[in-house]
Design an enzyme around this catalytic site. Structure first.
Site, PDB file in Angstrom:
ATOM      1  CB  SER A 104      16.547 -44.694 -10.524  1.00 21.98           C
ATOM      2  OG  SER A 104      15.812 -45.359  -9.515  1.00 21.98           O
ATOM      3  CE  LYS A 148      13.709 -42.947  -7.700  1.00 22.03           C
ATOM      4  NZ  LYS A 148      14.210 -44.338  -7.653  1.00 22.03           N
ATOM      5  CB  SER A 200      17.077 -47.454  -7.751  1.00 24.92           C
ATOM      6  OG  SER A 200      17.254 -47.894  -9.099  1.00 24.92           O
TER       7      SER A 200
END
Lengths: 469, 65, 60, 487
Positions: D171, D95, D195
């Site tokens: 996210s 990420k 997330s």
């Protein structure tokens, strides 16, 4: 006033049966009776229970091998810490009286009792341990035994004046931004804010959750060590209590400071209206500590303004969370200084509070680095020797003049000891700070200093002029 | 002291936070504010009167164990 | 642009407290000082990427 | 209330013409029996990821050359008999809010200082690198891990590979898309209010939010200091266990890291859940009017399967569940605002148009609100701990609905919609989202399994037990049709 000023002297006398616990407690109550109406030491007295406890102590002494580190010693409890006897008021109209009754003895009270201490009563505090007196409220105004036109300092006011006047030989105070150290300083006695988490604080009305400490106040550092031996140690009832091993703080009082490096920060510029008597007193203290074997070097405490601000923001915000419902529904029942002080929290956003915690961590790192170069730090406890009751100064002035909140931000142990008097006879005070959980070195320095000075044994003039039965 | 409406509150809060936002963004804040405020107020439960915060402070960090 | 009085009125509303006239002046002074303290702690460069000092523990 | 477990028609189509997508476990076996090399596997994935990025927006940066070099090194090590563990040679997505050598970190934002974390590996990335894994690239994230994409800022816009009109959630959007579409075999996400679990839920695979402190989070741009966690995302619970074994463990650089021993998670997934006690918190989690029936039914049928394997389940209740969600949002808002305050004041326009409103809301809480939310947090953690005296795990839906259409979503919905993930950041407990079936229209459904502090082994064992008798986690979105649009 009893001729035994300190707990350690009184204990020797009791063991050598030069005096009985009953006489000791009676002398204490006599001293209180003589001055309390003027000084505002007590909110509640437990004469009957205290004398019964003293009699029990005498029985144990008579039996030959007395156990109990504080057996027969008259001790007072700040009325924000709960006790079996009586109710807890926090010197406020607001606190639910059922709260203390439901708890009984706080952990610290139970520990003093188990050590044979005689609980004489509940001592005055600033309302909810913050602010200054409010004459419009039905509570005593704590006055300084060295000059009754002056404030005792706060918020552990009655504990300060109680020890200075001999009404008690020791007592409990609480310290969130200086509330043990300031009354100890203004009343000319010793007081210890130990490391955050050293002494369990369950059973005590909170002011700042991540800042509060319960600690001993007495004439000498040695007496504070005697009490800390009883008070310190983990208890599951307090989520902030530390699982750190407890040392024998009295055994560590060797009187020898050789090998220690002490960093001095005079904090000369933090408050404009600084009492001129402070620096000469600091110089004398430095000379004494050097003679005791310590090396004293000048240092500058990192982020002084920022960490003091972080403590301020943290304690106001945490207090407002606790008081919000009552401030909303019964604003006027609070003391003026308490409601305006806690109410000041409205200025802070959630992010301000979080940012204050980030600044605390930066401060921890910086102070830990300083403590790699020194073993102790000393500063004057305050830039003033006190305030008269009719011009107590604004909140901001008090906040700047008192050099105490900084060490609540980082949690280090801080002891204050008397270091002289100013030109109108008000006590001056030295603050000694150590590494977390190194109360032993802090107390050793305080005790060593008190072996070569006698400011902590000075008696307020009003006491000698008062006829004591 | 008249109680302020959401528009005045959001205006004040944005100013206090020194934020300058677009009209639509501000309109969203004004719409959302009452619910946000009541969500926050709902956490002041009576039973929490003597409860400690969940985050605690450790003074020993950064010192040798 | 926005006076502290206006900002104070807002945060008092948010905080649910309604101090009487006699306390307003002191609260306003405290509010202004508070805003200074807030600016001060946000000016600490080393805090830019720092963690808070208050730690959450999953073990209750 | 059991639903027909056989796949409905559209899901079946999706499975039939999908080319062989590997789990980490399968790939690890294939790498060792010589049927594939890491270089071949990595080249295929890098090529597919590059081709599909315009349509799916999984990566901010694809580090193809570095990935192939890592793959080659892995193959050389295999050939020389050096085996650093199951992740050796496995292509992963990182990420883009986690520092990684060889690629900058953007947090999907123009605001993050490009120098932040430059040339460094976050401890969690260093551990994966030392285990011989391959990094396909930095996967897309909601800007600073919250809010929704703003195409005008020039970053790839993430799309749900099951239906590009729908949200891939956030996210950790990119990692979720990559795992679902086979653009990586697993990866890292971060989870502050859901997330990791949100993207796993709507992309149809497994995502684990770990116990607070289980995995060091230094080297990661924080969203909320006391809620953040880094978690593994992969097809299966078993794969997540393989990742977690490497990721977990104390690191002095993170003051929140817990000094708790790290078990060999994968070896503890023995499929034996006999006597396991499951709690089903009904109020809010199962009876909310915005909870879609298809979601609830899939969870309950999953629970029935577990009961069929020897577990027991009981309906129970957790008080103040709605307030707990709000407390998590409040703490998250205040902590995030503290981190972003100066940039919001000075560079409001540089933030995404759906990020800055979400961030600015953090300024609307008072300091006392934050302290009070923390007190609520103590009480609620104690209530949940009490429940865990009677249950080994709690099971809830992962979210009230499957993937929403992007056009129907608005930033304020978070305030009114129920959410089932933030509760476990508030209490810091381990919680895994796993596929529980498909909607009639072919969208993934998901259920959430929550455990006691540091009980990741139990949570993953329950998930793995279910995945031994279902294959929802192995089904793939129809990505072939997207090549046309991508070309």
């Amino acid at each position: 006033m009893s001729d035994y000023l300190t707990i350690s002297d009184a204990l020797d006398a009791l063991r050598d049966n030069k005096i009985t616990a009953t006489e000791l407690v009676q002398d204490a109550f006599a001293a209180a009776d003589a001055v309390d109406s003027e000084l505002g030491i007590y909110l509640a007295r437990f004469d009957e229970q205290a004398l019964a406890a003293a009699a029990e102590a005498d029985r144990i002494y008579a039996a030959g091998d007395p156990a109990g580190a504080l057996l027969g010693i008259p001790l007072g409890i700040k009325d924000i810490i709960s006790t079996l006897e009586g109710e807890t008021t926090a010197q406020s109209l607001v606190l639910d009286r059922e709260w203390g009754a439901a708890i009984g003895d706080a952990v610290v009270t139970a520990r003093l009792r188990a050590a044979g201490g005689v609980i004489t009563g509940k001592l005055t505090t600033m309302e909810y341990a913050t602010g200054v007196p409010d004459p419009t409220k039905p509570f005593p105004i704590p006055k300084n035994p060295w000059n009754t036109d002056y404030w005792t300092g706060g918020s552990s006011s009655g504990t300060g004046s109680g020890v200075a006047s001999g009404a008690i030989l020791g007592g409990l105070g609480t310290d969130t931004g200086g509330s043990i150290r300031i009354p100890a300083a203004f009343c000319g006695i010793s007081g210890l804010k130990a490391t955050f988490g050293r002494v369990p604080k369950s059973g005590c009305v909170p002011l700042g959750y991540s800042l509060d400490n319960i600690g001993p106040m007495a004439r000498s550092a040695r007496d504070c060590a005697l009490m800390l031996n009883v008070l310190a140690g983990y208890d599951a009832s307090d989520p902030c209590a530390a699982e750190q091993p407890v040392e024998d703080y009295v055994a560590g009082l060797t009187g020898d400071l050789s090998g220690l490096t002490i960093g001095l920060d005079r904090l000369a510029l933090v408050y404009a209206d600084r009492d001129p008597a402070i620096d000469p007193a600091i110089d004398a203290a430095v000379k004494a500590l050097t003679a005791l074997g310590a090396k004293v070097v000048d240092v500058t405490l990192p982020l002084w303004d920022e960490l003091s601000a972080a403590t301020r923001i943290t304690s106001r915000s945490e207090a407002f969370a606790y008081h919000a419902p009552d401030l909303q529904s019964r604003w006027d029942d609070y003391f003026e200084a308490t409601r305006q002080g806690v109410g000041a929290a409205v200025a802070f956003s959630g992010a301000d509070y979080v940012q204050a915690q980030r600044v605390r961590r930066v401060g921890q790192k910086a102070l830990a680095a300083l403590f790699e170069t020194v073993d102790l730090v000393i500063t004057p406890t305050s830039s003033v020797a006190g305030w008269s009751l009719d011009e107590l100064g604004s909140m901001t002035e008090r906040f700047l003049a008192m050099h105490t909140g900084y060490f609540n931000a980082v949690g280090n142990p801080a002891l204050v000891v008397p270091m002289g008097f100013n030109d109108i006879g008000l006590p001056l005070s030295l603050q000694v700070v150590g590494r977390p959980f190194d109360e032993t070195t802090v107390l050793r320095a305080g005790d060593a200093f008190q072996r070569v000075s006698d400011f902590h044994l000075a008696v307020p003039p009003m006491m000698s002029s008062v006829a004591v039965a | 002291m008249p109680t302020l409406d959401s528009e005045a509150i959001v205006t004040g809060l944005l100013a206090a936070a020194q934020l300058t936002v677009s009209p639509q963004e501000k309109a969203t804040f004004v719409k959302d504010y009452p619910l946000m405020r009541s969500n926050a107020d709902a956490l002041y439960l009576a039973e929490l009167e003597f409860v400690e915060p969940a985050v605690t402070f450790d003074p020993t960090v950064y010192y040798p164990a | 642009m926005h006076s502290n009085e206006e900002k104070l009125a807002v945060v008092l509303e948010m905080s649910g407290i309604t101090p009487p006239a006699e306390d307003q002046e002191a609260i306003l002074r405290a509010f202004s000082t508070g805003r200074e303290l807030s600016k001060l702690i946000f000016s600490v460069a080393q805090a830019r990427y720092e963690e808070p000092a208050l730690i959450f523990s999953a073990r209750v | 209330m059991s639903t027909d477990l056989s796949m409905n028609s559209s899901a079946a189509d999706a499975a039939s013409h999908s080319h062989k997508f590997l789990t980490i476990a399968d790939a690890a076996a294939a790498l060792r029996d010589g049927s594939i090399t890491s270089v071949a596997l990595t080249a295929d994935i890098v090529e597919k990821a590059t081709a599909l990025n315009p349509a799916l927006g999984a990566y901010v940066t694809i580090t193809g050359d570095a990935a192939l070099a890592q793959a080659a090194a892995a193959d050389v090590a295999f050939a020389a008999g050096n085996d650093f563990g199951p992740l050796q040679g496995i292509p992963l997505a990182i990420k883009d809010i986690i520092a990684m050598k060889g690629a900058g970190t953007t947090a999907n934002s123009r605001v993050l200082d490009p120098a932040w974390g430059a040339g460094t590996d976050a401890p969690v990335v260093a551990r994966l690198r030392a285990a011989g894994s391959v990094f396909v690239g930095k996967s897309t994230t909601s800007e600073f891990a919250l809010g929704m994409p703003d195409a005008s800022k020039g970053f790839p816009v993430p799309h749900n590979p099951w239906d590009v009109e729908r949200t891939p959630a956030g996210s950790s959007s990119g990692t979720g898309i990559a795992v679902a579409a086979g653009l990586a075999l697993g990866g890292l996400g971060t989870d502050t209010g859901g997330s990791v679990r949100g993207p796993a839920c709507v992309n149809g695979h497994t995502g684990l939010k770990v116990t607070f402190g289980r995995v060091p989070k230094s080297g990661v741009v924080p969203l909320a200091f006391s809620l953040d966690s880094i978690g593994p995302m992969a097809r299966s619970a078993y794969d997540c266990a393989l990742l977690l074994e490497v990721m977990a463990g104390y690191d002095a650089s993170d003051p929140n890291a817990a000094d708790v021993e790290v078990p060999k998670y994968s070896e503890l997934l023995n499929g034996d859940i006999d006597g396991l006690k499951i709690g089903l918190p009904i109020p809010y989690f199962f009876d909310h009017d915005q909870l879609e029936p298809e979601v609830r039914d899939a969870v309950l049928s999953g629970v029935q399967q577990l009961v069929g394997m020897g577990a027991t389940s009981k309906e129970m209740a957790l008080p103040y569940a709605a307030e707990a969600k709000d407390a998590n949002m409040l703490i998250l808002g205040a902590e995030a605002y503290a981190y972003h305050r100066n940039n919001l004041v000075n560079r409001w326009e540089d933030y995404g148009n759906l990020t800055r409103p979400t961030l600015a809301r953090g300024a609307f809480y008072t300091a006392a609100d934050y302290a009070q939310a923390s007190r609520f947090r103590s009480m609620w953690s104690a209530e949940v701990a009490k429940a865990f005296e009677h249950y080994d795990v709690l099971i809830t839906p992962s979210a009230p609905s499957p993937a929403q259409l992007v056009k129907d979503m608005d930033p304020s919905q978070r305030l009114v919609q129920p959410s089932y993930t933030g509760h476990w950041n508030l209490t810091g407990l381990p919680a895994v989202a796993i596929p529980s079936g498909f909607t009639a229209s072919g969208l993934p459904l998901s259920m959430q399994i929550i455990g006691k502090p540091f009980a990741e082994a139990t949570v993953l064992k329950v998930a793995d037990a279910l995945q031994r008798v279902t294959n929802w986690h192995l089904l793939h979105p129809p990505v072939e049709t997207l090549y046309a649009t991508a070309a």
